[in-house]
Design a protein around this motif. Sequence first.
Motif, PDB file in Angstrom:
ATOM      1  N   MET A 189     -65.601  -5.900 -23.239  1.00 30.78           N
ATOM      2  CA  MET A 189     -64.935  -5.604 -21.969  1.00 30.78           C
ATOM      3  C   MET A 189     -64.563  -6.875 -21.210  1.00 30.78           C
ATOM      4  SD  MET A 189     -64.690  -2.261 -21.490  1.00 30.78           S
ATOM      5  CE  MET A 189     -64.782  -1.848 -19.744  1.00 30.78           C
ATOM      6  N   ARG A 190     -64.660  -8.015 -21.870  1.00 31.04           N
ATOM      7  CA  ARG A 190     -64.370  -9.267 -21.178  1.00 31.04           C
ATOM      8  C   ARG A 190     -62.888  -9.366 -20.844  1.00 31.04           C
ATOM      9  NH1 ARG A 190     -66.752 -14.459 -23.912  1.00 31.04           N
ATOM     10  NH2 ARG A 190     -66.082 -15.277 -21.896  1.00 31.04           N
ATOM     11  N   PRO A 191     -62.533  -9.964 -19.696  1.00 31.37           N
ATOM     12  CA  PRO A 191     -61.120 -10.134 -19.346  1.00 31.37           C
ATOM     13  C   PRO A 191     -60.370 -10.907 -20.427  1.00 31.37           C
ATOM     14  CG  PRO A 191     -62.518 -10.626 -17.465  1.00 31.37           C
ATOM     15  CD  PRO A 191     -63.434 -10.481 -18.640  1.00 31.37           C
ATOM     16  N   ARG A 192     -59.078 -10.626 -20.514  1.00 28.50           N
ATOM     17  CA  ARG A 192     -58.237 -11.256 -21.534  1.00 28.50           C
ATOM     18  C   ARG A 192     -57.062 -11.947 -20.854  1.00 28.50           C
ATOM     19  NH1 ARG A 192     -55.250  -7.448 -25.858  1.00 28.50           N
ATOM     20  NH2 ARG A 192     -54.324  -6.677 -23.913  1.00 28.50           N
ATOM     21  N   ASP A 193     -56.786 -13.178 -21.257  1.00 32.03           N
ATOM     22  CA  ASP A 193     -55.653 -13.929 -20.735  1.00 32.03           C
ATOM     23  C   ASP A 193     -54.447 -13.741 -21.646  1.00 32.03           C
ATOM     24  OD1 ASP A 193     -57.754 -16.659 -19.636  1.00 32.03           O
ATOM     25  OD2 ASP A 193     -57.022 -14.927 -18.530  1.00 32.03           O
ATOM     26  N   ARG A 194     -53.293 -13.464 -21.028  1.00 34.35           N
ATOM     27  CA  ARG A 194     -52.053 -13.248 -21.771  1.00 34.35           C
ATOM     28  C   ARG A 194     -50.956 -14.145 -21.216  1.00 34.35           C
ATOM     29  NH1 ARG A 194     -51.904  -8.343 -24.502  1.00 34.35           N
ATOM     30  NH2 ARG A 194     -50.060  -9.257 -25.480  1.00 34.35           N
ATOM     31  N   SER A 195     -49.947 -14.399 -22.042  1.00 33.77           N
ATOM     32  CA  SER A 195     -48.780 -15.179 -21.633  1.00 33.77           C
ATOM     33  C   SER A 195     -47.534 -14.330 -21.825  1.00 33.77           C
ATOM     34  CB  SER A 195     -48.658 -16.462 -22.465  1.00 33.77           C
ATOM     35  OG  SER A 195     -49.794 -17.278 -22.314  1.00 33.77           O
ATOM     36  N   LEU A 196     -46.741 -14.188 -20.768  1.00 36.27           N
ATOM     37  CA  LEU A 196     -45.511 -13.406 -20.816  1.00 36.27           C
ATOM     38  C   LEU A 196     -44.325 -14.368 -20.791  1.00 36.27           C
ATOM     39  CD1 LEU A 196     -46.462 -10.645 -18.218  1.00 36.27           C
ATOM     40  CD2 LEU A 196     -46.907 -10.686 -20.680  1.00 36.27           C
ATOM     41  N   LEU A 197     -43.445 -14.241 -21.773  1.00 32.76           N
ATOM     42  CA  LEU A 197     -42.289 -15.128 -21.881  1.00 32.76           C
ATOM     43  C   LEU A 197     -41.268 -14.786 -20.804  1.00 32.76           C
ATOM     44  CD1 LEU A 197     -40.767 -17.320 -23.554  1.00 32.76           C
ATOM     45  CD2 LEU A 197     -39.746 -15.419 -24.838  1.00 32.76           C
ATOM     46  N   LEU A 198     -40.842 -15.798 -20.043  1.00 36.29           N
ATOM     47  CA  LEU A 198     -39.777 -15.626 -19.067  1.00 36.29           C
ATOM     48  C   LEU A 198     -38.446 -15.820 -19.782  1.00 36.29           C
ATOM     49  CD1 LEU A 198     -41.319 -17.594 -16.068  1.00 36.29           C
ATOM     50  CD2 LEU A 198     -41.317 -15.132 -16.463  1.00 36.29           C
ATOM     51  N   GLN A 199     -37.627 -14.787 -19.781  1.00 41.98           N
ATOM     52  CA  GLN A 199     -36.393 -14.822 -20.552  1.00 41.98           C
ATOM     53  C   GLN A 199     -35.258 -15.453 -19.758  1.00 41.98           C
ATOM     54  OE1 GLN A 199     -35.822 -10.691 -21.780  1.00 41.98           O
ATOM     55  NE2 GLN A 199     -36.649 -11.196 -23.776  1.00 41.98           N
ATOM     56  N   GLY A 200     -34.475 -16.237 -20.456  1.00 37.58           N
ATOM     57  CA  GLY A 200     -33.288 -16.851 -19.880  1.00 37.58           C
ATOM     58  C   GLY A 200     -32.403 -17.359 -20.994  1.00 37.58           C
ATOM     59  N   TRP A 201     -31.135 -17.549 -20.690  1.00 41.82           N
ATOM     60  CA  TRP A 201     -30.224 -18.066 -21.698  1.00 41.82           C
ATOM     61  C   TRP A 201     -30.596 -19.506 -22.029  1.00 41.82           C
ATOM     62  CZ3 TRP A 201     -24.692 -16.219 -19.887  1.00 41.82           C
ATOM     63  CH2 TRP A 201     -24.673 -14.825 -19.890  1.00 41.82           C
ATOM     64  N   SER A 202     -30.513 -19.854 -23.301  1.00 42.53           N
ATOM     65  CA  SER A 202     -30.867 -21.201 -23.741  1.00 42.53           C
ATOM     66  C   SER A 202     -29.716 -22.168 -23.515  1.00 42.53           C
ATOM     67  CB  SER A 202     -31.257 -21.183 -25.225  1.00 42.53           C
ATOM     68  OG  SER A 202     -32.402 -20.378 -25.435  1.00 42.53           O
TER      69      SER A 202
ATOM     70  N   PRO B 200     -30.912 -12.630 -18.719  1.00 43.84           N
ATOM     71  CA  PRO B 200     -30.084 -11.821 -19.629  1.00 43.84           C
ATOM     72  C   PRO B 200     -29.059 -10.954 -18.913  1.00 43.84           C
ATOM     73  CG  PRO B 200     -32.352 -11.820 -20.373  1.00 43.84           C
ATOM     74  CD  PRO B 200     -32.340 -12.533 -19.044  1.00 43.84           C
ATOM     75  N   SER B 201     -29.335 -10.556 -17.664  1.00 40.73           N
ATOM     76  CA  SER B 201     -28.383  -9.743 -16.902  1.00 40.73           C
ATOM     77  C   SER B 201     -27.168 -10.543 -16.455  1.00 40.73           C
ATOM     78  CB  SER B 201     -29.075  -9.159 -15.668  1.00 40.73           C
ATOM     79  OG  SER B 201     -29.461 -10.195 -14.785  1.00 40.73           O
ATOM     80  N   GLY B 202     -27.272 -11.877 -16.505  1.00 37.38           N
ATOM     81  CA  GLY B 202     -26.192 -12.736 -16.053  1.00 37.38           C
ATOM     82  C   GLY B 202     -26.436 -13.366 -14.701  1.00 37.38           C
ATOM     83  N   SER B 203     -27.382 -12.840 -13.926  1.00 41.51           N
ATOM     84  CA  SER B 203     -27.686 -13.411 -12.620  1.00 41.51           C
ATOM     85  C   SER B 203     -28.572 -14.643 -12.785  1.00 41.51           C
ATOM     86  CB  SER B 203     -28.382 -12.378 -11.736  1.00 41.51           C
ATOM     87  OG  SER B 203     -29.611 -11.976 -12.320  1.00 41.51           O
ATOM     88  N   GLU B 204     -28.552 -15.515 -11.778  1.00 43.60           N
ATOM     89  CA  GLU B 204     -29.363 -16.726 -11.813  1.00 43.60           C
ATOM     90  C   GLU B 204     -30.658 -16.511 -11.040  1.00 43.60           C
ATOM     91  OE1 GLU B 204     -26.831 -20.691 -12.346  1.00 43.60           O
ATOM     92  OE2 GLU B 204     -26.392 -19.672 -10.454  1.00 43.60           O
ATOM     93  N   ALA B 205     -31.738 -17.079 -11.550  1.00 48.54           N
ATOM     94  CA  ALA B 205     -33.050 -16.966 -10.920  1.00 48.54           C
ATOM     95  C   ALA B 205     -33.630 -18.356 -10.719  1.00 48.54           C
ATOM     96  CB  ALA B 205     -33.989 -16.123 -11.778  1.00 48.54           C
ATOM     97  N   VAL B 206     -34.392 -18.511  -9.644  1.00 52.64           N
ATOM     98  CA  VAL B 206     -35.080 -19.764  -9.351  1.00 52.64           C
ATOM     99  C   VAL B 206     -36.550 -19.578  -9.696  1.00 52.64           C
ATOM    100  CG1 VAL B 206     -35.583 -21.511  -7.618  1.00 52.64           C
ATOM    101  CG2 VAL B 206     -33.464 -20.187  -7.469  1.00 52.64           C
ATOM    102  N   LEU B 207     -37.058 -20.424 -10.580  1.00 53.59           N
ATOM    103  CA  LEU B 207     -38.437 -20.311 -11.051  1.00 53.59           C
ATOM    104  C   LEU B 207     -39.235 -21.537 -10.619  1.00 53.59           C
ATOM    105  CD1 LEU B 207     -37.763 -19.078 -14.704  1.00 53.59           C
ATOM    106  CD2 LEU B 207     -38.236 -17.691 -12.677  1.00 53.59           C
ATOM    107  N   PRO B 208     -40.463 -21.341 -10.149  1.00 56.57           N
ATOM    108  CA  PRO B 208     -41.283 -22.480  -9.707  1.00 56.57           C
ATOM    109  C   PRO B 208     -42.028 -23.141 -10.857  1.00 56.57           C
ATOM    110  CG  PRO B 208     -42.417 -20.441  -9.226  1.00 56.57           C
ATOM    111  CD  PRO B 208     -41.097 -20.051  -9.844  1.00 56.57           C
TER     112      PRO B 208
END
Length: 255
Positions: free
Chosen positions: A131-144, A164-172
């Motif tokens: 039941m120990r907590p588990r750490d995961r990594s989620l890939l942030l998608q964007g055009w290469s 992927p939708s075409g809009s721009e996002a600002v990531l820290p």
Amino acid sequence: MNPHPHEPPDPVGVDVRRLSERTIDEVLDDVFVRGRRCRALDAAGPPGGPQWLLAELGDGRITGSCPHARWRRSDEPPTGHLSAAPVDPDTDRWRILEVLVFGPHAQIRLGEGTEAGWISTDAPGRPPDWMRPRDRSLLLQGWSGPQASRTLKGPVAFSVTREPSGSEAVLPVAWTDFSGRVRPLPEPGRGALESTGTWLTVREYWAADPVTGAVGVAFHRLTGLASGRKPTGPEFEVGTGALVEPRGRDRDGAL
């Protein structure tokens, strides 16, 4: 209809505490007005670690990073045109859907309109291994490619990516395009997929249903953003998709 109605089981290994109105006001003032480290987050764990912001508003999103003393937020130059407008806690709370201020050891969540808030941390003690907590990594998608996704100049890592939708996002976080390579395993002829990219890391907490005995993820908190090699498991074998079990480490990455 469920013939055995019961309350949802509590997640194991996490401590969730409700914030006072005074602490909620302090969080908003630190992050959105004074632009300094969130004191409530520092008080919940080892102070001085990196902090991040993800604020979902009715008219957009504000992201931020505070690796040291001061915040860099997406609503400031040169990314203000890609972000929601700045938040004034005295007049703009109606715009807020959710505010997350988080670091490796704790997460603060303010709900809609900041009418309530909570802070979550690891609970004291050691849960059973299964039941120990588990750490995961989620890939942030964007055009290469540099024309679609790029890291901005400045002392605090920030990037702009085309989603992927075409809009721009600002990531820290600094941006790294996704790629993968085969990492040989000790067994002859076997290899694991080693991924690089830009990641959101999450800690998952489990709960066991007292009626059925089923175990599943019942709570999670954000723990950070990272760029480069995937910071957590799981890894999978190339060709078969079989899970590659870590050697010498627990599933949550602790020695």
